[in-house]
Design an enzyme around this catalytic site. Sequence first.
Site, PDB file in Angstrom:
ATOM      1  N   GLY A 100     -11.500  -3.002  26.001  1.00  0.00           N
ATOM      2  CA  GLY A 100     -12.077  -4.242  26.539  1.00  0.00           C
ATOM      3  C   GLY A 100     -12.340  -5.259  25.438  1.00  0.00           C
ATOM      4  O   GLY A 100     -11.606  -5.336  24.445  1.00  0.00           O
ATOM      5  N   SER A 101     -13.440  -5.983  25.581  1.00  0.00           N
ATOM      6  CA  SER A 101     -13.708  -7.155  24.728  1.00  0.00           C
ATOM      7  C   SER A 101     -13.764  -6.846  23.246  1.00  0.00           C
ATOM      8  O   SER A 101     -13.455  -7.709  22.424  1.00  0.00           O
ATOM      9  CB  SER A 101     -15.027  -7.788  25.150  1.00  0.00           C
ATOM     10  OG  SER A 101     -14.978  -8.088  26.518  1.00  0.00           O
ATOM     11  N   ALA A 102     -14.187  -5.629  22.899  1.00  0.00           N
ATOM     12  CA  ALA A 102     -14.278  -5.307  21.472  1.00  0.00           C
ATOM     13  C   ALA A 102     -12.920  -5.478  20.809  1.00  0.00           C
ATOM     14  O   ALA A 102     -12.828  -5.764  19.610  1.00  0.00           O
ATOM     15  CB  ALA A 102     -14.791  -3.873  21.288  1.00  0.00           C
TER      16      ALA A 102
END
Lengths: 404, 573
Positions: free
Chosen positions: B281-283
């Site tokens: 995801g966003s990481a």
Amino acid sequence: MASRSGAIATKVAPRSTAGSTSRPAVRPRTSPGALLTLSSVVLVALGLVMILSASSITAFADYGSSFTFFRRQLLWAIVAFAAYFACVRVDYHRWRGLSVVLYVLSAGLLVVALVPGVGLNVGGSARWIGVGPLSFQPSEIAKLALVLVVAGVLDRKDEKSLRELGHTALPVLPGLGLLAFLVMMQPDLGTAIVLCVIAFGLLFVAGAPLRHLVPLGVAGTGLAVVAALAEDYRRARILAFLNPWADPLNTGYQTIQSLIALGSGGIFGVGLGASRQKWSYIPNSHTDFIFAILGEELGLLGTFMVLGMFVFIAYLGIRIAKRAPDRFGMLVASGITIWIAFQALVNMGAVTAAMPITGVPLPLVSFGGTSLLVTLAALGILNNIAAQERKPRAAAKKRKDEER
Amino acid sequence: MVALFVIVVLSFTGMATRLVMLQVIDAPAYAKLAANQREREVEFPARRGAVFDRDGEPLAISVDLYTVFADPSLVKDPVDAAARLAPVLHKKPAGLVKKLRGTWPGDRFEYLARYVEPDLARLIRSLRIPGVYMETAPKRYYPNAGLAAHVLGFVDLDGKGLTGIELQYEKILKGKPGKMILEQDPKGRALPQAEFEYERPETGRSLFLTIDKEIQYYSEQALASAVQQFGADAGTAIVMRPGTGEILALANVPTFDPNEPGQSEAQNHRNRGLTDMYEPGSAFKAVTVSAALQERAVKPKTTFVVPESMQVSVEVIHDSHSHATEQMTVAEIIKDSSNVGTVKIGMKLGGKKLDDYIRRFGFGQKTGLGFPGEVAGSMLDLEDWSGVTIGNLPIGQGIAVTPMQMAAAFSTIANKGVWVEPKLVYGTMGDRGSVERSSAPVTRRILSRRTAREVRKMLTAVVDDGTGVNAQVPGYNVAGKTGTAQKALPTGGYGNSYVASFAGFAPARHSQIMAIVVLDEPRPIWGGHTAAPTFQKIMEFSLRHLGISPSGNAVQAAREIEEARAQAGDVRD
């Protein structure tokens, strides 16, 4: 030892009743008798050492002392050599009269051995008679008795009657047959074969024609084969002889272990006392298979030495037979020689897998009191015959006289 | 007579020939047969090497326990023997009597007790009971119970490594078993005159791990309480040195006690940090922006028009919270973790280059740790991309990674652009103290120092006043990125469960420590709410434990953090 027995032999000689022998003016430095004594002492001593080595583990495990079998055999050896020297002193002609007594005695004892409760049944065969702490094997006495009886019978035959079956085989066969039958009842095929070979050999030496001997030999061999195949365990032994690896852990086991012992001994052996195979790999390692342990510990040098000693004894025996003062002496000497040489051969044959296992001891070497006693007694008789031997020149003269 | 002698000579010559054949020609073959049937090889297991942490604290050691057994045939008085043994072994005399008498005729072996402690063994020996014997039985012992259980793994009953380091370094730890070749008779008795060969067992080499027992312990505690607090199914926390790749802590929940591996479910034994993959995801946006900056596709100040959502092929990409269409710089896109913005950066970079950088960061391949069961993760080959892929991949969807891969990727940024192969084993030590260090890790430069610095600044902003405020450590500058990703269903597509994560490093400018926390299905779902505070605890402890000095006044910093957190409205990403 040698000089002492020589001295005895010299003393015995004058008592000889054989007419044509004259007392030798100069005795050879080592007489056949002395050499015979020497050979016997060497073999018995070697046997004692090997018995101590081979039996030490079993003896320790079963009796708590490694010396149990050795001590027993040592006592027997003392008794046996006493018998040997006694026989050296006894004029061999006296055995002609004693032979029938000995024969009857051995046959009787063989019957007694078969009686349950009196005879000792060890390992399925009734070979022993126990008297108090002692036990002995009548079949050993039977061998000597047979030699003497057959020699006595054939001694009376002239050349003409030797050509007739009725004068050779017929009087010999029943005497042999009875003993062989009783021995087979134990059952002990090996000894029975030794008995047959003694009788056959004596017929041969006595001069029976080949046309009689060959069929007899064939018939005897046939009987032995039938006897061997009739009994399951013997058939198994024959099959194991033909291919021990077919059943290496059962019927072929003893043969294979014996070969392993001999083979791992190599030329120089693993050293006295260092046998591995005596650690319950080889059953009967101190009796019938002592030659295998000897071969392992002392190598080819050891086995050749034993082999050489037996050849030497056979040579002496044949020489003594040749120079025997009379026909009876010749026959007795031959019989004893054939017996010891053949039995040695059969034993070594079994150990080296050159012949099937028949369970005969190695004369003078294997553990076994009766065998040692009787064999040494027989050698004593042989020595007595040697002591009475004709001078070679006298022998030649006699032969010439006879030819005339 | 002559004929007789000839026969004798011939037959004995035959016998002599036979003997020469046996004892000279075939002798070697028979000697070999003899050796085969007599020789027995007795093996003595070598003592297994120990496993220590980086400071020499024991993590796994082998202790000599004892097996007590009886030869009933040699036990003279079973009743008396049982009466004397019972109180020592804590067993009932009746049962012992039965065993000491033998359970079958000819019985010569009965176990009386296994894994008996050494002092008890000494006591039993002093009883001098005939027929009762003891033999050493080495047993693997993990003195800290579950500490670093997943890293260490465990051994089977024979002391052979089954999982983890115990399995991976089996050859080194095992040593060389000693042996004795002895000759025996058919009854198994050793032959005294036999030649005797003996080889001493060689103790296995010991391992020094890069693990720091204290940080490991703290990480496990922090992770366990987070998993409990947020009702997560599982979790992983990794702490490592960005410059060297040394892993200081690798914690997983659920865990187990390697002393009793049979007492726990097999799924608890997995070292999830290496064996399990998740969609980051966003990481993962840190990777996308690193690639775009390095390739000069964008600059930190480059602005994008970022609407709330965007059509990419057949899919619509949404930001995590609604907002009006606005102008955002690259730095702002990362700070607020805008999906639409990041996809636009990715599109500007182009799929081919994005794919290339993802692979250079080590995704889609094993890290080089060689850890048993480690997976390579999973990503599409460039030629298999669909039109949607460029809408997913830049924001960490449609790719599965391991926490360790993410740790290595973030370490690259922390390490000024150089990727360093992670490392668990510091070195080995022999029986007599000879130390051998592990080979230097593989490294490769992925980003220029300048790109690394630019990304680090953006990630610092994330923690300072973006989605990662909960990761702030008083007195230290922390850089990091949150992640919250829907879990892919085994059937394909996405369900309603999430993996939350936070990866970051500190101190931001000269990073000493990198840490990542991954939580499987926590409530709330957001990485900023769950993983970030856990990261914060672990990072704070690690910094203090390693004595890394703060960059400012901690008390003042703490106050500022309070304010920042109060102001920060939304930590969703």
